[in-house]
Design a protein around this motif. Sequence first.
Motif, short mmCIF file in Angstrom:
data_model
loop_
_atom_site.label_atom_id
_atom_site.label_comp_id
_atom_site.label_asym_id
_atom_site.label_seq_id
_atom_site.Cartn_x
_atom_site.Cartn_y
_atom_site.Cartn_z
N THR A 167 0.82 -1.21 0.00
CA THR A 167 0.00 0.00 0.00
C THR A 167 0.85 1.26 0.00
OG1 THR A 167 -0.14 -0.03 2.42
CG2 THR A 167 -1.88 -1.16 1.20
N THR A 168 2.16 1.12 0.22
CA THR A 168 3.03 2.30 0.17
C THR A 168 3.27 2.78 -1.25
OG1 THR A 168 5.02 0.93 0.11
CG2 THR A 168 4.21 1.59 2.28
N LEU A 169 2.92 1.97 -2.24
CA LEU A 169 3.09 2.39 -3.62
C LEU A 169 2.12 3.51 -3.97
CD1 LEU A 169 3.51 -0.99 -5.53
CD2 LEU A 169 5.25 0.71 -5.08
N LYS A 170 2.64 4.53 -4.64
CA LYS A 170 1.81 5.67 -5.02
C LYS A 170 1.14 5.41 -6.37
CE LYS A 170 5.34 8.66 -2.99
NZ LYS A 170 6.33 7.58 -2.89
N PRO A 171 0.06 6.09 -6.65
CA PRO A 171 -0.47 6.04 -8.01
C PRO A 171 0.55 6.63 -8.97
CG PRO A 171 -1.53 7.79 -6.75
CD PRO A 171 -0.72 6.99 -5.78
N SER A 172 0.46 6.26 -10.24
CA SER A 172 1.46 6.72 -11.20
C SER A 172 0.79 7.33 -12.43
CB SER A 172 2.37 5.57 -11.63
OG SER A 172 1.65 4.60 -12.37
N LEU A 173 1.58 8.08 -13.16
CA LEU A 173 1.15 8.63 -14.44
C LEU A 173 2.35 8.68 -15.36
CD1 LEU A 173 2.35 11.75 -14.47
CD2 LEU A 173 0.36 12.22 -13.08
N VAL A 174 2.07 8.93 -16.63
CA VAL A 174 3.12 9.08 -17.63
C VAL A 174 3.11 10.51 -18.14
CG1 VAL A 174 3.61 8.58 -20.07
CG2 VAL A 174 3.46 6.72 -18.43
N CYS A 175 4.29 11.07 -18.29
CA CYS A 175 4.45 12.40 -18.87
C CYS A 175 5.26 12.25 -20.15
CB CYS A 175 5.16 13.32 -17.89
SG CYS A 175 5.60 14.92 -18.59
N HIS A 176 4.74 12.77 -21.25
CA HIS A 176 5.45 12.75 -22.53
C HIS A 176 5.85 14.17 -22.91
CE1 HIS A 176 5.94 9.06 -24.85
NE2 HIS A 176 4.87 8.58 -24.23
N ALA A 177 7.10 14.33 -23.32
CA ALA A 177 7.52 15.59 -23.94
C ALA A 177 7.07 15.55 -25.39
CB ALA A 177 9.02 15.76 -23.84
N VAL A 178 6.27 16.53 -25.80
CA VAL A 178 5.63 16.51 -27.13
C VAL A 178 6.07 17.72 -27.94
CG1 VAL A 178 3.45 16.46 -28.37
CG2 VAL A 178 3.63 15.33 -26.14
N ASP A 179 6.65 17.47 -29.11
CA ASP A 179 6.99 18.55 -30.04
C ASP A 179 5.68 19.08 -30.63
OD1 ASP A 179 8.04 20.27 -31.89
OD2 ASP A 179 8.82 18.71 -33.22
N ILE A 180 5.42 20.38 -30.43
CA ILE A 180 4.11 20.93 -30.82
C ILE A 180 4.14 21.66 -32.16
CG2 ILE A 180 3.38 21.15 -28.41
CD1 ILE A 180 3.94 24.16 -28.65
N ARG A 181 5.28 21.68 -32.84
CA ARG A 181 5.36 22.47 -34.07
C ARG A 181 4.30 22.07 -35.10
NH1 ARG A 181 10.37 21.89 -32.02
NH2 ARG A 181 11.79 23.67 -32.02
N ASN A 182 4.16 20.77 -35.33
CA ASN A 182 3.20 20.34 -36.35
C ASN A 182 1.92 19.78 -35.75
OD1 ASN A 182 4.23 18.00 -35.32
ND2 ASN A 182 4.51 16.97 -37.28
N ARG A 183 1.75 19.95 -34.44
CA ARG A 183 0.57 19.41 -33.77
C ARG A 183 -0.43 20.51 -33.39
NH1 ARG A 183 1.08 14.17 -31.25
NH2 ARG A 183 3.11 13.21 -31.60
N MET A 184 0.03 21.74 -33.37
CA MET A 184 -0.85 22.82 -32.98
C MET A 184 -1.83 23.16 -34.11
SD MET A 184 0.23 23.50 -29.92
CE MET A 184 -0.20 25.14 -29.40
N VAL A 185 -2.95 23.77 -33.74
CA VAL A 185 -3.93 24.27 -34.71
C VAL A 185 -4.15 25.75 -34.42
CG1 VAL A 185 -6.24 24.05 -35.64
CG2 VAL A 185 -5.04 22.02 -34.84
#
Length: 459
Positions: free
Chosen positions: A287-305
Amino acid sequence: MESKVEILSKEMVKPSSPTPTHLRDFKISLLDEMVPPTYVPIILFYCAGTDGAQDFEVISNKLKFSLSKILNLYYPFCGRLKATSSSSVDCNDEGVLYIESKIPTNLSDTLKLSQSQIKELLLPFDPYDVPSTMDNYDRSMVNMAVQLSEFRCGGIALGVCLAHKLADAAATASFLNSWAEATRDIDNGGNGSIVEPPRMDASLIFPPRGIELAINELMVVGGSGGGAHDEKLVTKCFLFNATNLSSLKARFGDFNATGVEAITALIWRSAIQAAKAATAGGGESKTTLKPSLVCHAVDIRNRMVPSLPKTLFGNLCLYSFTDLVESDGIYGSEELDDLVEIVRNGIKEAIANYSGLLQGDGSLDELVEFFKEARSMFADNFVTCYGFTSWTRFGFYEVDFGWGKPSKVRHISHPLKNVVYLMPTRTGDEIEAWISMTEHEMVQFQRNPELLQYASLEF
């Protein structure tokens, strides 16, 4: 195998023309402010005997000449961050540190060394601990440094460190390919004028705020049994070859997971299982384990609108965060499908939110507040965050100075807990995962049977 670098020369390469007065005060953007004051390190290896192979001195002279030319376009690299302002660069043309060296081993043998050994041999300084390794050059005085090394076999390595406050991985790759293009142009009688100029106005889109969040250093302090600074970290490389990567992607059926999504989900699940096993082995309650998440570094040059120009200079990289996952919920094989969907949704939601900022649907102040809250959450050690950065699409293997494309490209990972760098190989259909975690968790991680079904431990 022990190797020792022999330094042949050190000099400063300056731009061939003075930087115009109106460009000498360069403003970095809000996104540049949010990265730590380290360097982006990359090492390009070129085998001896490739097409167009030349004498080491000839190669070095060409590189210095073309670098001097290309620095007219990338003038912030020759300047210095102002001591009085973390958001400005004094483009004073003081130049780039350039080092020539010899390595008393063959290129193939050097590639078998650890990251720390390669870093000491082939980079001009430690990109993450500069003051202790930079001799007479002060960290605040160098925005770029190069080390050209010749191996006993005749192969060469080009180690480059670019100030992270000025460039992300995409900008680094763009600069290197521009430099290579200018070098090839020398043999054609040109002077580098064919290179497409970078866009230098990111600060108009993301105005600086005079802050330094350095969130990517804090997001990994959380763990499953103590702080990262109290535990010994190890970094290992796992190779997903073409066959295994194809099988892993097929595992998700009609979801059509990308290679990066599939690998992220598998590593995330394997890391949680390793943390569980390591904690249980230590005699502590699960129970000492914490919840987890993933963080991605995302290049936004061609992803933005609307999209941003691909030549936009600086750090055009933002973070996507997944939903939290309770550690006790990761035990059945079906959860891998859930994780890959969580990873995709996290990236999609982040891009939608960031695009809203550019379209006037939000305020950059909201972006700053969001990252301050995230920084506080990680600093308080409430969750375990697994940070991922993918360099698979930036074109580092296309950097051809006139003597062939690289036989190998190596990035030196930041020694941070639970950080994963995804690197391509020369073939383009394989991915290396460079993973840093605590020593006792890595023992469990590298034994994971599901992970080893798709990946092989290389280093």
